[in-house]
Enzyme design. Structure first.
Site, PDB file in Angstrom:
ATOM      1  N   GLY A  46      91.334  55.040  60.658  1.00 49.38           N
ATOM      2  CA  GLY A  46      90.036  54.846  60.024  1.00 49.38           C
ATOM      3  C   GLY A  46      89.542  53.445  60.324  1.00 49.38           C
ATOM      4  CD  GLN A  51      88.359  47.988  58.715  1.00 43.72           C
ATOM      5  OE1 GLN A  51      88.052  49.164  58.721  1.00 43.72           O
ATOM      6  NE2 GLN A  51      89.617  47.594  58.808  1.00 43.72           N
ATOM      7  CB  CYS A  94      94.151  47.502  55.899  1.00 43.64           C
ATOM      8  SG  CYS A  94      92.418  47.070  56.159  1.00 43.64           S
ATOM      9  CG  LEU A  95      93.116  49.334  61.928  1.00 41.59           C
ATOM     10  CD1 LEU A  95      92.008  49.970  62.757  1.00 41.59           C
ATOM     11  CD2 LEU A  95      94.416  49.267  62.734  1.00 41.59           C
ATOM     12  CG  HIS A 136      91.685  52.115  53.291  1.00 43.84           C
ATOM     13  ND1 HIS A 136      92.871  51.462  53.025  1.00 43.84           N
ATOM     14  CD2 HIS A 136      91.086  51.395  54.275  1.00 43.84           C
ATOM     15  CE1 HIS A 136      92.965  50.390  53.810  1.00 43.84           C
ATOM     16  NE2 HIS A 136      91.903  50.332  54.589  1.00 43.84           N
ATOM     17  CD  GLU A 137      88.759  53.116  56.882  1.00 48.02           C
ATOM     18  OE1 GLU A 137      88.062  52.104  57.068  1.00 48.02           O
ATOM     19  OE2 GLU A 137      89.985  53.119  57.108  1.00 48.02           O
ATOM     20  CG  HIS A 140      87.217  48.372  54.720  1.00 46.12           C
ATOM     21  ND1 HIS A 140      87.727  47.093  54.624  1.00 46.12           N
ATOM     22  CD2 HIS A 140      88.237  49.139  55.175  1.00 46.12           C
ATOM     23  CE1 HIS A 140      89.008  47.101  54.986  1.00 46.12           C
ATOM     24  NE2 HIS A 140      89.344  48.329  55.328  1.00 46.12           N
TER      25      HIS A 140
HETATM   26 ZN    ZN Z   1      91.212  48.929  55.933  1.00 42.76          ZN
END
Ligand code: ZN
Length: 166
Positions: A46, A51, A94-95, A136-137, A140
């Site tokens: 995701g 991000q 998380c990236l 989660h996304e 963000h």
């Molecule tokens: Zn994330």
């Protein structure tokens, strides 16, 4: 195709709320394509526009590709209409916070509405990993990361590990 740089925490842009996407323009289509390319290359399941520094209410996810088949989903202006009562806690990576995971408790099902790349409004109950990933996304897009969803003790443990590796 172009890969974009993924911002890492505590970049201030990760902590800002994104305004809605007004229309599905060619720029939005190109952004979604870059986001999918960047997500697959990362590799992740995701990625939110926030991000990569874009101020747009948009995220991409693919919860199956690591197990074989690709099933990319692009969610424009997503919103959660309803949450299931059952909660589950999973180790979330998380990236933007690489190398650590956070145990975040979330509803295991959510009814989400979003606009797809054709400009069509979609509404669906998401369950299991898809539900967790979408929440989660979506966080963000509101400037919220996993660290904001855990208690102080877990947050400081995670931050110690995160800062030790930088
Ligand atoms: Zn994330």
């Amino acid at each position: 195709m172009s890969l974009r740089e993924i911002l890492t925490w505590p970049h201030p842009l990760l902590q800002a709320v994104c305004p809605p996407v007004e229309a599905v323009t060619p720029e939005v289509l190109a952004l979604a394509e870059d986001m999918l390319d960047t997500m697959y290359a990362a590799p992740g399941r995701g990625l939110a526009a926030r991000q990569i520094g874009e101020l747009a209410r948009l995220f991409v996810m693919d919860v199956t590709w690591k197990d074989g088949e690709r099933s990319p989903v692009v969610c424009i202006n997503p919103d959660i209409l309803e949450r299931g009562e059952e909660l589950a806690s999973m180790g979330e990576g998380c990236l933007s916070i690489p190398g650590v995971t956070a145990q975040v408790e979330r509803p295991t099902s959510v009814r989400m509405v979003w606009t797809d790349l054709d400009g069509v409004v979609q509404e669906q109950w998401l369950t299991g990993f898809a539900a967790l990933c979408a929440q989660h996304e979506l966080d963000h897009l509101d400037g919220i990361v996993t660290l904001d969803r855990v208690d102080d003790a877990q947050r400081s443990t995670i931050l110690d590990a995160y800062e030790a590796q930088v």
